[in-house]
Scaffold this motif. Structure first.
Motif, PDB file in Angstrom:
ATOM      1  N   SER A  40       0.546  79.275  41.076  1.00 50.44           N
ATOM      2  CA  SER A  40      -0.772  80.444  41.960  1.00 50.44           C
ATOM      3  C   SER A  40      -2.057  80.275  41.298  1.00 50.44           C
ATOM      4  N   ARG A  41      -2.543  81.001  41.196  1.00 51.81           N
ATOM      5  CA  ARG A  41      -4.132  80.487  40.536  1.00 51.81           C
ATOM      6  C   ARG A  41      -3.870  81.089  39.095  1.00 51.81           C
ATOM      7  N   GLN A  42      -3.399  82.165  38.836  1.00 55.38           N
ATOM      8  CA  GLN A  42      -3.010  82.512  37.507  1.00 55.38           C
ATOM      9  C   GLN A  42      -2.746  81.792  36.619  1.00 55.38           C
ATOM     10  N   ALA A  43      -1.764  80.397  37.533  1.00 52.23           N
ATOM     11  CA  ALA A  43      -0.777  79.520  36.756  1.00 52.23           C
ATOM     12  C   ALA A  43      -1.511  78.002  36.809  1.00 52.23           C
ATOM     13  N   GLN A  44      -2.984  78.138  37.462  1.00 53.41           N
ATOM     14  CA  GLN A  44      -3.507  76.999  37.529  1.00 53.41           C
ATOM     15  C   GLN A  44      -4.863  77.423  36.139  1.00 53.41           C
ATOM     16  N   CYS A  45      -5.365  78.718  36.194  1.00 57.74           N
ATOM     17  CA  CYS A  45      -6.219  78.567  34.982  1.00 57.74           C
ATOM     18  C   CYS A  45      -5.464  78.906  33.685  1.00 57.74           C
ATOM     19  N   ALA A  46      -3.903  79.129  33.645  1.00 57.79           N
ATOM     20  CA  ALA A  46      -2.931  78.865  32.327  1.00 57.79           C
ATOM     21  C   ALA A  46      -2.896  77.461  32.043  1.00 57.79           C
ATOM     22  N   ALA A  47      -3.241  76.557  32.562  1.00 65.33           N
ATOM     23  CA  ALA A  47      -2.978  75.547  33.141  1.00 65.33           C
ATOM     24  C   ALA A  47      -4.037  74.349  32.686  1.00 65.33           C
ATOM     25  N   ARG A  48      -5.194  74.984  32.767  1.00 62.48           N
ATOM     26  CA  ARG A  48      -6.274  74.410  32.743  1.00 62.48           C
ATOM     27  C   ARG A  48      -6.729  73.633  33.954  1.00 62.48           C
ATOM     28  N   THR A  49      -5.815  73.486  34.983  1.00 61.18           N
ATOM     29  CA  THR A  49      -6.564  72.994  36.398  1.00 61.18           C
ATOM     30  C   THR A  49      -7.636  73.344  36.714  1.00 61.18           C
ATOM     31  N   VAL A  50      -7.771  74.528  36.457  1.00 64.08           N
ATOM     32  CA  VAL A  50      -9.421  75.433  37.301  1.00 64.08           C
ATOM     33  C   VAL A  50      -9.915  75.640  35.509  1.00 64.08           C
ATOM     34  N   PRO A  51     -11.164  76.127  35.531  1.00 72.04           N
ATOM     35  CA  PRO A  51     -12.126  76.142  34.195  1.00 72.04           C
ATOM     36  C   PRO A  51     -12.031  78.082  34.799  1.00 72.04           C
ATOM     37  N   CYS A  52     -11.034  78.849  33.989  1.00 76.10           N
ATOM     38  CA  CYS A  52     -10.993  80.190  34.120  1.00 76.10           C
ATOM     39  C   CYS A  52     -11.460  81.481  32.904  1.00 76.10           C
ATOM     40  N   GLY A  53     -11.299  82.620  33.188  1.00 75.75           N
ATOM     41  CA  GLY A  53     -11.709  82.815  31.547  1.00 75.75           C
ATOM     42  C   GLY A  53     -10.508  84.297  31.219  1.00 75.75           C
ATOM     43  N   ASP A  54     -10.668  85.192  31.350  1.00 80.67           N
ATOM     44  CA  ASP A  54      -9.584  85.397  30.370  1.00 80.67           C
ATOM     45  C   ASP A  54      -8.323  85.583  30.978  1.00 80.67           C
ATOM     46  N   ILE A  55      -7.665  85.428  32.319  1.00 84.35           N
ATOM     47  CA  ILE A  55      -6.742  84.883  32.814  1.00 84.35           C
ATOM     48  C   ILE A  55      -6.233  83.943  32.728  1.00 84.35           C
ATOM     49  N   GLN A  56      -6.231  82.786  31.655  1.00 89.30           N
ATOM     50  CA  GLN A  56      -5.922  81.642  31.281  1.00 89.30           C
ATOM     51  C   GLN A  56      -5.618  82.002  30.299  1.00 89.30           C
ATOM     52  N   LEU A  68      -2.207  96.620  47.237  1.00 91.54           N
ATOM     53  CA  LEU A  68      -3.447  96.274  47.331  1.00 91.54           C
ATOM     54  C   LEU A  68      -3.246  94.900  48.010  1.00 91.54           C
ATOM     55  N   THR A  69      -4.262  94.048  48.591  1.00 92.73           N
ATOM     56  CA  THR A  69      -4.362  93.128  49.372  1.00 92.73           C
ATOM     57  C   THR A  69      -5.074  91.600  48.721  1.00 92.73           C
ATOM     58  N   SER A  70      -5.552  92.236  46.805  1.00 99.14           N
ATOM     59  CA  SER A  70      -6.272  91.284  46.342  1.00 99.14           C
ATOM     60  C   SER A  70      -4.953  90.116  45.465  1.00 99.14           C
ATOM     61  N   CYS A  71      -5.999  88.815  45.066  1.00 99.49           N
ATOM     62  CA  CYS A  71      -4.934  88.094  44.540  1.00 99.49           C
ATOM     63  C   CYS A  71      -5.556  89.042  42.506  1.00 99.49           C
ATOM     64  N   SER A  72      -6.335  89.603  42.470  1.00 95.99           N
ATOM     65  CA  SER A  72      -6.604  89.543  41.421  1.00 95.99           C
ATOM     66  C   SER A  72      -6.165  91.224  40.848  1.00 95.99           C
ATOM     67  N   GLY A  73      -5.078  91.378  41.697  1.00 97.63           N
ATOM     68  CA  GLY A  73      -4.814  92.776  42.075  1.00 97.63           C
ATOM     69  C   GLY A  73      -5.682  94.243  41.039  1.00 97.63           C
ATOM     70  N   GLY A  74      -6.727  94.072  41.797  1.00 94.65           N
ATOM     71  CA  GLY A  74      -7.798  95.046  41.573  1.00 94.65           C
ATOM     72  C   GLY A  74      -8.706  95.145  40.299  1.00 94.65           C
ATOM     73  N   ASN A  75      -8.131  94.654  38.889  1.00 90.63           N
ATOM     74  CA  ASN A  75      -8.202  94.047  38.174  1.00 90.63           C
ATOM     75  C   ASN A  75      -9.573  93.688  38.156  1.00 90.63           C
ATOM     76  N   GLY A  76     -10.692  94.532  37.781  1.00 89.77           N
ATOM     77  CA  GLY A  76     -12.238  93.308  37.633  1.00 89.77           C
ATOM     78  C   GLY A  76     -11.869  92.023  36.239  1.00 89.77           C
ATOM     79  N   ARG A  77     -11.283  92.480  35.176  1.00 94.90           N
ATOM     80  CA  ARG A  77     -11.342  91.483  34.113  1.00 94.90           C
ATOM     81  C   ARG A  77     -11.059  89.971  35.413  1.00 94.90           C
ATOM     82  N   PHE A  78      -9.706  89.989  36.466  1.00 92.77           N
ATOM     83  CA  PHE A  78      -9.824  88.522  36.464  1.00 92.77           C
ATOM     84  C   PHE A  78     -10.357  88.390  37.928  1.00 92.77           C
ATOM     85  N   SER A  79     -11.182  89.134  38.154  1.00 88.13           N
ATOM     86  CA  SER A  79     -11.434  89.335  39.083  1.00 88.13           C
ATOM     87  C   SER A  79     -12.003  88.067  40.383  1.00 88.13           C
ATOM     88  N   GLU A  80     -12.354  86.891  39.166  1.00 87.41           N
ATOM     89  CA  GLU A  80     -12.343  85.295  39.555  1.00 87.41           C
ATOM     90  C   GLU A  80     -10.914  84.716  40.109  1.00 87.41           C
TER      91      GLU A  80
END
Length: 172
Positions: A40-56, A68-80
């Motif tokens: 998933s997008r957050q798994a890619q962040c954790a693996a550093r496949t894609v550069p990300c902020g706090d979600i990594q 909700l229908t957003s990938c971030s679950g409405g959480n502004g910290r993870f809006s990327e």
């Protein structure tokens, strides 16, 4: 009471405070989880496949109110995670796909749902059961073609929240 006694009493209270707090009952752990396969997008962040902020650092924490229908679950910290132009790895798939959730803190489950383009593809009812450390669902992608964003949702049974994950696929 003398000043010396007051100081000794205060020092004893400070020294004992950590032990008192350790004996207090712990609160209930919150559920946490994310789709780890396909990444998933957050798994890619954790693996550093894609550069990300706090979600990594906490891919399991994309939690928000149900519905909700957003990938971030409405959480502004993870809006990327909502940014479709970020360079997410796209997984090639055919007619169906297995989605595996990694559960880092179990919590009773109402349903697991999968969406593409606002249309629900599948729903799995767990009726309040507590999941194991991994959960896999096979989801039919019939009727889909080309690049799609799959929204995977874990609806928690006894709270108003859900966990969200987006997986980018190319159905061909």
């Amino acid at each position: 009471m003398t000043i010396r006694r007051k100081l000794l009493s205060a020092a004893a209270g400070v020294a004992l405070a950590p032990f008192v707090f350790a004996l207090l009952p712990a609160g209930t752990a919150n559920a946490h989880g994310y789709v780890s396969s396909p990444a998933s997008r957050q798994a890619q962040c954790a693996a550093r496949t894609v550069p990300c902020g706090d979600i990594q650092w906490e891919p399991q924490s994309v939690e928000g109110p149900k519905g909700l229908t957003s990938c971030s679950g409405g959480n502004g910290r993870f809006s990327e995670l909502d940014d479709d132009s970020k360079g997410w790895r796209v997984h090639p798939v055919s007619g169906s796909m297995n989605f595996t959730w990694t559960i880092t803190a179990n919590h009773r489950t109402s349903t697991w749902e999968y969406f593409a383009g606002g249309r629900r593809l599948a729903s799995f009812d767990d009726g309040g059961a507590q999941p194991p450390s991994t959960v896999t669902h096979n989801v039919s992608l019939s009727g889909l073609s080309g690049q799609q964003k799959i929204l995977a949702v874990w609806n928690v049974y006894d709270t108003a929240n859900a966990f969200y994950a987006c997986i980018d696929v190319n159905v061909g």
